[in-house]
Write a protein that holds these residues in place. Structure first.
Motif, mmCIF file in Angstrom:
data_model
loop_
_atom_site.group_PDB
_atom_site.id
_atom_site.type_symbol
_atom_site.label_atom_id
_atom_site.label_comp_id
_atom_site.label_asym_id
_atom_site.label_seq_id
_atom_site.Cartn_x
_atom_site.Cartn_y
_atom_site.Cartn_z
ATOM 1 N N ARG A 179 0.829 -1.215 0.000
ATOM 2 C CA ARG A 179 0.000 0.000 0.000
ATOM 3 C C ARG A 179 0.862 1.263 0.000
ATOM 4 N NH1 ARG A 179 -2.194 -2.266 4.317
ATOM 5 N NH2 ARG A 179 -1.979 -0.379 5.575
ATOM 6 N N GLN A 180 1.928 1.246 0.798
ATOM 7 C CA GLN A 180 2.778 2.447 0.837
ATOM 8 C C GLN A 180 3.367 2.744 -0.533
ATOM 9 O OE1 GLN A 180 2.477 4.388 3.370
ATOM 10 N NE2 GLN A 180 1.204 2.770 4.242
ATOM 11 N N ARG A 181 3.693 1.697 -1.268
ATOM 12 C CA ARG A 181 4.243 1.898 -2.616
ATOM 13 C C ARG A 181 3.159 2.389 -3.571
ATOM 14 N NH1 ARG A 181 8.277 -3.388 -2.945
ATOM 15 N NH2 ARG A 181 9.580 -2.731 -1.185
ATOM 16 N N VAL A 182 1.971 1.861 -3.416
ATOM 17 C CA VAL A 182 0.866 2.326 -4.272
ATOM 18 C C VAL A 182 0.616 3.814 -4.019
ATOM 19 C CG1 VAL A 182 -1.631 2.149 -4.646
ATOM 20 C CG2 VAL A 182 -0.241 0.078 -4.534
ATOM 21 N N TYR A 183 0.767 4.234 -2.776
ATOM 22 C CA TYR A 183 0.539 5.654 -2.455
ATOM 23 C C TYR A 183 1.643 6.553 -3.001
ATOM 24 C CZ TYR A 183 -2.764 3.658 0.925
ATOM 25 O OH TYR A 183 -3.769 2.950 1.525
ATOM 26 N N ARG A 184 2.719 5.940 -3.463
ATOM 27 C CA ARG A 184 3.773 6.708 -4.153
ATOM 28 C C ARG A 184 3.581 6.686 -5.659
ATOM 29 N NH1 ARG A 184 8.728 3.643 -1.565
ATOM 30 N NH2 ARG A 184 8.558 2.739 -3.649
ATOM 31 N N GLY A 185 2.545 6.001 -6.120
ATOM 32 C CA GLY A 185 2.269 5.962 -7.549
ATOM 33 C C GLY A 185 2.691 4.671 -8.233
ATOM 34 N N ASP A 186 3.257 3.737 -7.484
ATOM 35 C CA ASP A 186 3.686 2.475 -8.092
ATOM 36 C C ASP A 186 2.480 1.606 -8.437
ATOM 37 O OD1 ASP A 186 6.234 3.376 -7.700
ATOM 38 O OD2 ASP A 186 6.617 2.166 -5.910
ATOM 39 N N VAL A 187 2.696 0.717 -9.388
ATOM 40 C CA VAL A 187 1.633 -0.168 -9.868
ATOM 41 C C VAL A 187 2.073 -1.609 -9.633
ATOM 42 C CG1 VAL A 187 0.393 -0.946 -11.939
ATOM 43 C CG2 VAL A 187 0.836 1.511 -11.585
ATOM 44 N N PHE A 188 1.140 -2.438 -9.207
ATOM 45 C CA PHE A 188 1.424 -3.861 -9.001
ATOM 46 C C PHE A 188 0.639 -4.680 -10.018
ATOM 47 C CE2 PHE A 188 3.853 -4.289 -5.018
ATOM 48 C CZ PHE A 188 3.857 -2.969 -4.609
ATOM 49 N N VAL A 189 1.320 -5.654 -10.604
ATOM 50 C CA VAL A 189 0.693 -6.535 -11.580
ATOM 51 C C VAL A 189 0.891 -7.976 -11.116
ATOM 52 C CG1 VAL A 189 0.577 -7.195 -14.011
ATOM 53 C CG2 VAL A 189 1.335 -4.887 -13.385
ATOM 54 N N PHE A 190 -0.192 -8.726 -11.122
ATOM 55 C CA PHE A 190 -0.125 -10.125 -10.685
ATOM 56 C C PHE A 190 -0.531 -11.033 -11.830
ATOM 57 C CE2 PHE A 190 -0.976 -7.463 -7.031
ATOM 58 C CZ PHE A 190 -0.044 -7.922 -6.098
ATOM 59 N N SER A 191 0.192 -12.125 -11.965
ATOM 60 C CA SER A 191 -0.180 -13.128 -12.958
ATOM 61 C C SER A 191 -1.525 -13.741 -12.580
ATOM 62 C CB SER A 191 0.871 -14.239 -12.992
ATOM 63 O OG SER A 191 2.123 -13.711 -13.358
#
Ligand SMILES: [Fe+2]
Length: 311
Positions: A15-27
């Motif tokens: 979540r902290q990374r998402v709040y910095r604008g990062d995107v997560f992708v899961f297979s």
């Protein structure tokens, strides 16, 4: 901005990374494939005997709307959808006691301007937080069928930390629920719902798009400026999205920077706790709306409906 693929980090770090604008992708994984597969089943039942991705090429547009308008709420409120979503949320490591979620939506993006209103509205560049979402909202997105860059949605990452002049000050979430959703199925040729939009020219390119297989999962902040790519793939794109918020972030007023958000009202009435479907506590709702709608019973809890700001 970083894109993490199949990252094993815990939800708190994620979540902290998402709040910095990062995107997560899961297979694709069993839990996401199950939800996407159920959506696919309902879609194919609704369009039978036509192939859903191609149906727009043979159906008159009014008939297409007649099929999609009931399909969306059928998916949203189906008990199997709920069961599969709960399993998915746990599978991706969300805390049952602290995670609040909203019902999943189904999006339909037709190709070549076949339909761009109401049930298949093409989202102009927007941040979900312009639509009453809290800055800590997490957006989750799953494609139902294979898709391409030409039928995806785009992040306009330049605006992550750059304010965009916009009309979110005219948006009230309760008014949207009352008027906007009820009229969605009637919007065929143009969309007259009052959507928050940018009021200055935007530099939309370079943009960033993520293409993943059916059942793949994207996670990004509701504060990202994003838009539906004009679909030129020749096929209708079907996708699922849902949103979550973590209690600690809600209570602390945390999340992504809200640099140009001027809307009123809050979507928090629509969220429910993963463990027991409990609503967001009133004291937390009041942090986001000091004057929430009340009646004799107290806060007016609106049952989840199903529209909002898609991708
Ligand atoms: Fe959106």
């Amino acid at each position: 901005m970083t894109i993490y693929f199949d990252s094993p980090v815990a939800d708190d770090v994620r979540r902290q990374r998402v709040y910095r604008g990062d995107v997560f992708v899961f297979s694709p994984r069993p839990s996401t494939l199950a939800l996407a597969g159920f959506a696919q089943q309902l879609i194919e039942e609704a369009f039978s005997p036509l192939a859903p991705e191609q149906a727009q090429h043979t159906l008159e547009v009014g008939r297409f709307v007649e099929i999609v308008a009931p399909l969306k709420p059928r998916f949203i409120h189906h008990p199997t959808t709920r069961k599969l979503l709960l399993e998915l949320l746990e599978d991706i490591g969300l805390d049952r006691d602290k995670t609040y979620f909203d019902v999943p939506r189904m999006r339909v993006a037709t190709s070549d301007d076949y339909l761009n209103a109401g049930v298949a509205y093409v989202l102009h560049p927007h941040r979900d937080i312009w639509y009453g979402s809290p800055p800590c909202q997490l957006n989750w997105w799953i494609p139902v069928y294979p898709f391409e860059s030409e039928s995806s949605f785009a992040f306009h990452q330049r605006y992550w930390d750059e304010p965009v002049p916009n009309t979110s000050d005219e948006y009230n979430h309760y008014e949207w629920n009352r008027v906007g959703r009820a009229s969605s199925a009637r919007q065929v040729t143009s969309d007259t719902r009052k959507q928050p939009h940018a009021t200055a020219p935007l530099e939309l390119e370079p943009d960033m798009r993520v293409v993943c297989p059916p059942g793949g999962l994207l996670l990004f902040s509701g504060a990202h400026l994003h838009s539906t790519v004009p679909n030129t793939s020749g096929r209708t794109r079907f996708s699922i999205d849902f949103r979550t918020a973590h209690f600690d972030d809600l209570a602390a007023g945390g999340g992504a920077p809200a640099i140009d958000r001027h809307c009123t009202g809050t979507t928090l009435f629509e969220l429910q706790r993963l463990r027991d479907s409990a609503p967001v506590p009133e004291e937390v709702i009041r942090l986001y709306d000091p004057n929430p709608p009340v009646d004799r019973e107290g806060l007016v809890f609106k049952p989840p409906a199903g529209a909002g700001a898609g991708m």
